[in-house]
Design an enzyme around this catalytic site. Structure first.
Site, PDB file in Angstrom:
ATOM      1  N   ASP A  87       0.866  -1.184   0.000  1.00 33.77           N
ATOM      2  CA  ASP A  87       0.000   0.000   0.000  1.00 33.77           C
ATOM      3  C   ASP A  87       0.903   1.234   0.000  1.00 33.77           C
ATOM      4  O   ASP A  87       1.862   1.310   0.770  1.00 33.77           O
ATOM      5  CB  ASP A  87      -0.880  -0.034   1.264  1.00 33.77           C
ATOM      6  N   ASP A 138      -4.529   2.427  -4.299  1.00 32.01           N
ATOM      7  CA  ASP A 138      -3.060   2.419  -4.165  1.00 32.01           C
ATOM      8  C   ASP A 138      -2.562   1.096  -3.598  1.00 32.01           C
ATOM      9  O   ASP A 138      -1.510   1.050  -2.966  1.00 32.01           O
ATOM     10  CB  ASP A 138      -2.606   3.604  -3.296  1.00 32.01           C
TER      11      ASP A 138
HETATM   12  N1  LIG Z   1      -5.119   9.186  -8.424  1.00 27.68           N
HETATM   13  C1  LIG Z   1      -5.818   8.122  -8.062  1.00 27.68           C
HETATM   14  N2  LIG Z   1      -6.228   8.018  -6.780  1.00 27.68           N
HETATM   15  C2  LIG Z   1      -6.925   6.932  -6.420  1.00 27.68           C
HETATM   16  C3  LIG Z   1      -7.241   5.911  -7.329  1.00 27.68           C
HETATM   17  N3  LIG Z   1      -7.953   4.961  -6.669  1.00 27.68           N
HETATM   18  C4  LIG Z   1      -8.053   5.386  -5.390  1.00 27.68           C
HETATM   19  N4  LIG Z   1      -7.439   6.567  -5.212  1.00 27.68           N
HETATM   20  C5  LIG Z   1      -7.277   7.372  -4.000  1.00 27.68           C
HETATM   21  O1  LIG Z   1      -6.259   6.771  -3.211  1.00 27.68           O
HETATM   22  C6  LIG Z   1      -6.375   7.238  -1.874  1.00 27.68           C
HETATM   23  C7  LIG Z   1      -6.084   6.081  -0.961  1.00 27.68           C
HETATM   24  O2  LIG Z   1      -5.825   6.580   0.273  1.00 27.68           O
HETATM   25  P1  LIG Z   1      -5.754   5.618   1.535  1.00 27.68           P
HETATM   26  O3  LIG Z   1      -5.182   4.303   1.172  1.00 27.68           O
HETATM   27  O4  LIG Z   1      -7.070   5.617   2.197  1.00 27.68           O
HETATM   28  O5  LIG Z   1      -4.802   6.327   2.493  1.00 27.68           O
HETATM   29  P2  LIG Z   1      -3.319   6.843   2.326  1.00 27.68           P
HETATM   30  O6  LIG Z   1      -3.362   8.300   2.102  1.00 27.68           O
HETATM   31  O7  LIG Z   1      -2.547   6.054   1.311  1.00 27.68           O
HETATM   32  O8  LIG Z   1      -2.807   6.576   3.771  1.00 27.68           O
HETATM   33  P3  LIG Z   1      -2.079   5.319   4.346  1.00 27.68           P
HETATM   34  O9  LIG Z   1      -2.378   4.147   3.458  1.00 27.68           O
HETATM   35  O10 LIG Z   1      -2.641   5.154   5.701  1.00 27.68           O
HETATM   36  O11 LIG Z   1      -0.643   5.673   4.345  1.00 27.68           O
HETATM   37  C8  LIG Z   1      -7.765   7.805  -1.738  1.00 27.68           C
HETATM   38  O12 LIG Z   1      -7.672   9.199  -1.675  1.00 27.68           O
HETATM   39  C9  LIG Z   1      -8.456   7.423  -3.068  1.00 27.68           C
HETATM   40  O13 LIG Z   1      -9.377   8.392  -3.501  1.00 27.68           O
HETATM   41  C10 LIG Z   1      -6.812   6.063  -8.686  1.00 27.68           C
HETATM   42  O14 LIG Z   1      -7.031   5.232  -9.565  1.00 27.68           O
HETATM   43  N5  LIG Z   1      -6.103   7.183  -8.987  1.00 27.68           N
END
Ligand SMILES: Nc1nc2c(ncn2[C@@H]2O[C@H](COP(=O)(O)OP(=O)(O)OP(=O)(O)O)[C@@H](O)[C@H]2O)c(=O)[nH]1
Length: 234
Positions: free
Chosen positions: A104, A147
């Site tokens: 992640d 992610d």
């Molecule tokens: N740019 C982009 N963002 C995405 C995509 N799919 C999901 N996201 C975003 O990825 C982010 C995932 O954040 P989280 O995993 O919740 O948290 P984080 O900020 O990585 O925090 P930690 O995992 O706790 O370190 C969210 O803001 C989603 O909106 C995508 O295909 N493209």
């Protein structure tokens, strides 16, 4: 038939000759028709072969699209899930080692929030490239969504699985991620590595263990790898 004289026999011979000529002409016409039909059949056969090849290619393409993540070009969750079952069963049957690694991106939401969704997409795409360059053909890499990424490492014991994850982390954190506005971002990852052990009887349990290890990496401050074996972190 030679015709001489002017009697009934000669009339008969004339009729016979006419019938013969007519039969011959019919035969020639039939031959010509058969030849045309043959040529048409060959054309239709050729066309059919082309069409069926096109169809095969379209089926292969749609299968590839259904199991590919469009952003990174890696496999998707569907492909990984479809394969994990059989890899898991084989490893159990032959008492082979097997690792499942979950990844992640750290603070990915922040990247989106500060630089925009398009920049986030570029980071994911570049990470996908790093993953492709750093995994073996025998391993399965997939973007699971958002992610999150996952890796199946067949015939890989825990220690090697951890080395794989640590190498990927090192290569990622030393990489300069150039986003569309020209800025360079540094990216770190949290990873969890679970090895198949005697106490794991299902794919779900293996997932659960890898997820627990990943959560531990987040909990310990991110930017690291945690392994798990028989419920013990290492
Ligand atoms: N740019 C982009 N963002 C995405 C995509 N799919 C999901 N996201 C975003 O990825 C982010 C995932 O954040 P989280 O995993 O919740 O948290 P984080 O900020 O990585 O925090 P930690 O995992 O706790 O370190 C969210 O803001 C989603 O909106 C995508 O295909 N493209």
């Amino acid at each position: 038939m030679q015709v001489s004289g002017n009697d009934e026999l000669a009339d008969l011979a004339n009729i016979f000759n006419k019938v013969q000529t007519s039969l011959y002409m019919h035969q020639q016409q039939l031959k010509a028709r058969v030849q045309i039909a043959d040529e048409n059949l060959t054309k239709v056969n050729h066309e059919l072969t082309l069409r069926s090849k096109e169809l095969e290619q379209m089926v292969a393409l749609s299968q590839r699209l259904a199991t590919t993540d469009s952003l990174t070009g890696l496999h998707n969750r569907r492909f990984l899930d479809e394969n994990l079952g059989s890899v898991f069963a084989q490893a159990k049957r032959h008492a082979d080692s097997l690792c499942l690694v979950l990844l992640d991106v750290d603070f990915f939401k922040q990247i989106n929030d500060e630089h925009g969704h398009a920049a986030g997409d570029v980071v994911l795409k570049l990470l996908g490239d790093l993953i492709r360059w750093n995994t073996r053909d025998s391993d399965i890499s997939a973007r699971m969504g958002g992610d999150e990424f996952a890796f199946i490492l067949p015939r890989t014991p825990a220690a090697q699985g951890k080395v794989f994850a640590e190498n990927l982390l090192e290569r990622t954190r030393s990489h300069a991620f150039v986003i569309p506005n020209g800025k360079i971002l540094k990216v770190t990852l949290s990873l969890g590595v679970a090895e198949l052990s005697e106490d794991i009887y299902s794919v779900e349990a293996l997932y659960g263990a890898a997820d627990k290890a990943l959560y531990e990496s987040k909990h310990r401050g991110r930017n690291q790898v945690t392994g798990i074996h028989k419920n013990e972190f290492f």
